[in-house]
Design a protein around this motif. Sequence first.
Motif, PDB file in Angstrom:
ATOM      1  N   GLY A 102      16.050  34.941  38.945  1.00 36.62           N
ATOM      2  CA  GLY A 102      17.470  34.760  38.197  1.00 36.62           C
ATOM      3  C   GLY A 102      18.344  35.642  38.864  1.00 36.62           C
ATOM      4  O   GLY A 102      19.648  34.971  39.250  1.00 36.62           O
TER       5      GLY A 102
ATOM      6  N   ARG B  67      21.537  33.652  40.518  1.00 33.94           N
ATOM      7  CA  ARG B  67      23.083  34.261  40.267  1.00 33.94           C
ATOM      8  C   ARG B  67      23.783  34.498  41.594  1.00 33.94           C
ATOM      9  O   ARG B  67      24.928  34.377  41.814  1.00 33.94           O
ATOM     10  CB  ARG B  67      23.076  35.359  39.558  1.00 33.94           C
ATOM     11  CG  ARG B  67      22.661  35.061  38.091  1.00 33.94           C
ATOM     12  CD  ARG B  67      23.022  36.307  37.014  1.00 33.94           C
ATOM     13  NE  ARG B  67      22.378  37.450  37.619  1.00 33.94           N
ATOM     14  CZ  ARG B  67      21.270  37.913  37.169  1.00 33.94           C
ATOM     15  NH1 ARG B  67      20.404  36.939  36.573  1.00 33.94           N
ATOM     16  NH2 ARG B  67      20.576  38.997  37.534  1.00 33.94           N
TER      17      ARG B  67
ATOM     18  N   ARG C 163      15.048  24.495  36.284  1.00 34.13           N
ATOM     19  CA  ARG C 163      15.622  24.795  35.205  1.00 34.13           C
ATOM     20  C   ARG C 163      16.540  26.085  35.531  1.00 34.13           C
ATOM     21  O   ARG C 163      17.694  26.322  35.051  1.00 34.13           O
ATOM     22  CB  ARG C 163      14.992  24.748  34.186  1.00 34.13           C
ATOM     23  CG  ARG C 163      14.668  23.263  33.694  1.00 34.13           C
ATOM     24  CD  ARG C 163      14.169  23.203  32.301  1.00 34.13           C
ATOM     25  NE  ARG C 163      12.837  23.979  31.989  1.00 34.13           N
ATOM     26  CZ  ARG C 163      11.484  23.308  32.157  1.00 34.13           C
ATOM     27  NH1 ARG C 163      11.477  22.148  32.552  1.00 34.13           N
ATOM     28  NH2 ARG C 163      10.503  24.164  31.854  1.00 34.13           N
ATOM     29  N   GLU C 164      15.598  27.322  35.913  1.00 40.76           N
ATOM     30  CA  GLU C 164      16.341  28.470  36.041  1.00 40.76           C
ATOM     31  C   GLU C 164      17.364  28.627  37.003  1.00 40.76           C
ATOM     32  O   GLU C 164      18.454  29.189  36.568  1.00 40.76           O
ATOM     33  CB  GLU C 164      15.037  29.571  36.559  1.00 40.76           C
ATOM     34  CG  GLU C 164      15.402  30.771  36.624  1.00 40.76           C
ATOM     35  CD  GLU C 164      15.808  31.735  35.448  1.00 40.76           C
ATOM     36  OE1 GLU C 164      15.914  32.938  35.614  1.00 40.76           O
ATOM     37  OE2 GLU C 164      15.345  31.133  34.294  1.00 40.76           O
TER      38      GLU C 164
ATOM     39  N   HIS D 296      20.349  26.983  35.198  1.00 42.94           N
ATOM     40  CA  HIS D 296      20.846  27.811  34.084  1.00 42.94           C
ATOM     41  C   HIS D 296      21.872  28.982  34.469  1.00 42.94           C
ATOM     42  O   HIS D 296      22.790  29.489  33.986  1.00 42.94           O
ATOM     43  CB  HIS D 296      19.416  28.593  33.358  1.00 42.94           C
ATOM     44  CG  HIS D 296      19.843  29.946  32.543  1.00 42.94           C
ATOM     45  ND1 HIS D 296      20.371  29.514  31.112  1.00 42.94           N
ATOM     46  CD2 HIS D 296      20.040  31.083  32.419  1.00 42.94           C
ATOM     47  CE1 HIS D 296      20.516  30.629  30.536  1.00 42.94           C
ATOM     48  NE2 HIS D 296      20.396  31.590  31.278  1.00 42.94           N
ATOM     49  N   HIS D 297      21.531  29.491  35.872  1.00 45.35           N
ATOM     50  CA  HIS D 297      22.453  30.346  36.487  1.00 45.35           C
ATOM     51  C   HIS D 297      23.576  29.692  37.298  1.00 45.35           C
ATOM     52  O   HIS D 297      24.339  30.299  38.066  1.00 45.35           O
ATOM     53  CB  HIS D 297      21.565  31.192  37.335  1.00 45.35           C
ATOM     54  CG  HIS D 297      20.798  32.147  36.610  1.00 45.35           C
ATOM     55  ND1 HIS D 297      21.282  33.398  35.712  1.00 45.35           N
ATOM     56  CD2 HIS D 297      19.463  32.113  36.217  1.00 45.35           C
ATOM     57  CE1 HIS D 297      20.272  33.802  35.257  1.00 45.35           C
ATOM     58  NE2 HIS D 297      19.070  33.311  35.420  1.00 45.35           N
ATOM     59  N   HIS D 298      23.969  28.295  37.011  1.00 44.61           N
ATOM     60  CA  HIS D 298      24.919  27.606  37.799  1.00 44.61           C
ATOM     61  C   HIS D 298      24.564  27.562  39.214  1.00 44.61           C
ATOM     62  O   HIS D 298      25.707  27.340  39.919  1.00 44.61           O
ATOM     63  CB  HIS D 298      26.178  28.117  37.576  1.00 44.61           C
ATOM     64  CG  HIS D 298      26.404  28.329  35.991  1.00 44.61           C
ATOM     65  ND1 HIS D 298      26.499  27.397  34.912  1.00 44.61           N
ATOM     66  CD2 HIS D 298      26.543  29.328  35.031  1.00 44.61           C
ATOM     67  CE1 HIS D 298      26.730  27.774  33.863  1.00 44.61           C
ATOM     68  NE2 HIS D 298      26.559  29.053  33.996  1.00 44.61           N
TER      69      HIS D 298
END
Length: 686
Positions: free
Chosen positions: A116, A120, A152-153, A156-158
Amino acid sequence: MTRAVYVAAGEAGSNKGTVALGLVELLSRQVGSVGVFRPVVRAGREDGLVNTIRSRFQLALPYEACAGVTYDEVHADVERAAGDIVARFRALARRCDAVVVVGTDYTDVGAPTEFGFNARLAADLGTPVINVVSGRDRTAARTAAAVEVSSRELAHHHAQELAVVVTRSTGGPLALSHATPVFVLPETPSLRAPTVADLLDACDGWFFLGERDGLGREASALMVGAMSLPGILERLTEGAAVIIPSDRAAALLPGLIAAHTSPGFPALSAVVLTGGTELPGSVERLLRGMEIPLPVIATGHDTFDTATRLSAVEGRFTPEAGGKIDAALRLFAEHVDGPLLLERLDIAKTDVVTPLMFEYELLDRARARRRHIVLPEGEEPRILRAADILLRRDVADLTLLGDAERIRVQAAQLGLDLAAARVLSPFDPELRERFAHAYAEARAHRGMTVELARDTVTDVSYFGTLMVHAGLADGMVSGATHTTAHTIRPAFEILRLGLVSSVFFMCLADRVLVYGDCAVNPDPTAEQLADIAIASARTAAMFGVEPRIAMLSYSTGTSGAGAEVDKVRAATELVRQRRPDLQVEGPIQYDAAVDPAVARAKMPGSQVAGHATVLVVPDLNTGNNLYKAVQRSAGAVAVGPVLQGLRRPVNDLSRGATVADIVTTVAVTAAQVRDEPASCGPSAGA
């Protein structure tokens, strides 16, 4: 705008270094300057992957520019660290046309937040992500599930997913309907094998004696030498690193060295001395007086602890691990659709041609044509190292001339994989007789007989040239240990079509120029200069350089007179008559030929002046000094001499040629071949 891509993996041991190396090579072929950036590095030591990429691709970037913050800084204040990373990345991006960002190494192995963090960070940097997923010890279904979870991860963090690369795959074909391209790299044992340098680091060791260059050699196995020498010798395997207590070094080490150099035993990668015990003075003097063609490293840990540490080591990329790097680049090139990635990154090819870009274009041309090149100096270590690289990179099929057993032993001692090379003795009775008749027939007008030819053709230069003549090879490269005359005389006698001349490809910082003739003809006539110009233009076009010919002289246009200028003027007119389709200007001075500002003053309106790409010198004295002056003073890379005027290509190496020079010359030679590939002919495996 600088293009960048982020290589992120969801777990440790993903081998994302292979993906990073492959991306840098892919981008290096497309743009002028590529950078590598590690957002997070370990404190107190330089990052091995960064230095590997900097060294391999000759990046003109200091290490500090390629590193973000330390893991300690991330743990102390993650937000501040992220801000520092973005600032450092932007500073690097301003210096490069493209940047490959390589994510963290999972120092907190198993921490669920680390992927993650990379996602990010990729979003903060504005870089699309190559999502690296390990297929090691996973079924195809479990690998597919891991791909979906990591994708997907990222979302989720764009972070934008550019593609997925599954590494270390062992689970068979993937059943995936994925939104982005998915490439699968199979598990490759040579990438897992540690180098001797890796072993040295793992056991807190130091180089003790022997061959320091061998630290980059791969260790394919470990063996603890806990028995007598005969027992150890019976159990040796190819490429093994043998661990022995230092207090038994006097009894075991001489025997291990002898086994390593003996044709009857496997070649070792290293010997590891444990216990840190100082050797008796007489024993150390004995060992240091011996020629030891493999590295011997020492550690203060005991034998059990050392064996435990070393058995846990997996290979990593270092600047010295050339074989591992070549294997990784070939793996990436074979399994990843490079043009598709470039299209998705929206990176247009630049007009600039750097030396590295020219080198890769040469390799690509050679690889696409897949020719068979004979290397007569098959027992020379530089030739063997180059052959290993050429075979790993799938550039050409190779025949090495020499004694098969000596070549096998040398290759094993150097840690090289030459299994795909063909080894042929110049005393092969069938070919010796065949070549003797062919040479006697070709030189009958000079009084050559079959009896005399039988001795002549066993010379490696003649044997290699006759292989080319007979269609058993497409081309020949030699000269690492032989003079130019020795290398090219057989080609002049057997393969000459007309005037033989040469060119050098001069790779400047932003373009490639072609100089001819700087190596063969001492004082060509006007007719010969015209031949050289036309042949040089043909060679330039063959290698992607648009030919605009400048016939060099000490005056420009009609400003000068004299025999030398008149010769160049006459040669220019002959080129125009023989090839009206070619752009040619002459006589012209060098500055007017390559500098647009000077050209506007001295020869306004000329299509060639200021933009010349093929520069033809009036004589060998001028040419030899010109190319060496540009090479040394401007830092240009000189590729050549590349011979012209032969039925099939034969090219000469400098006796000071590096391994890289040999690789490039073989690629040039393979790319010069214009007819159908040769057959491989009689051969024996290395």
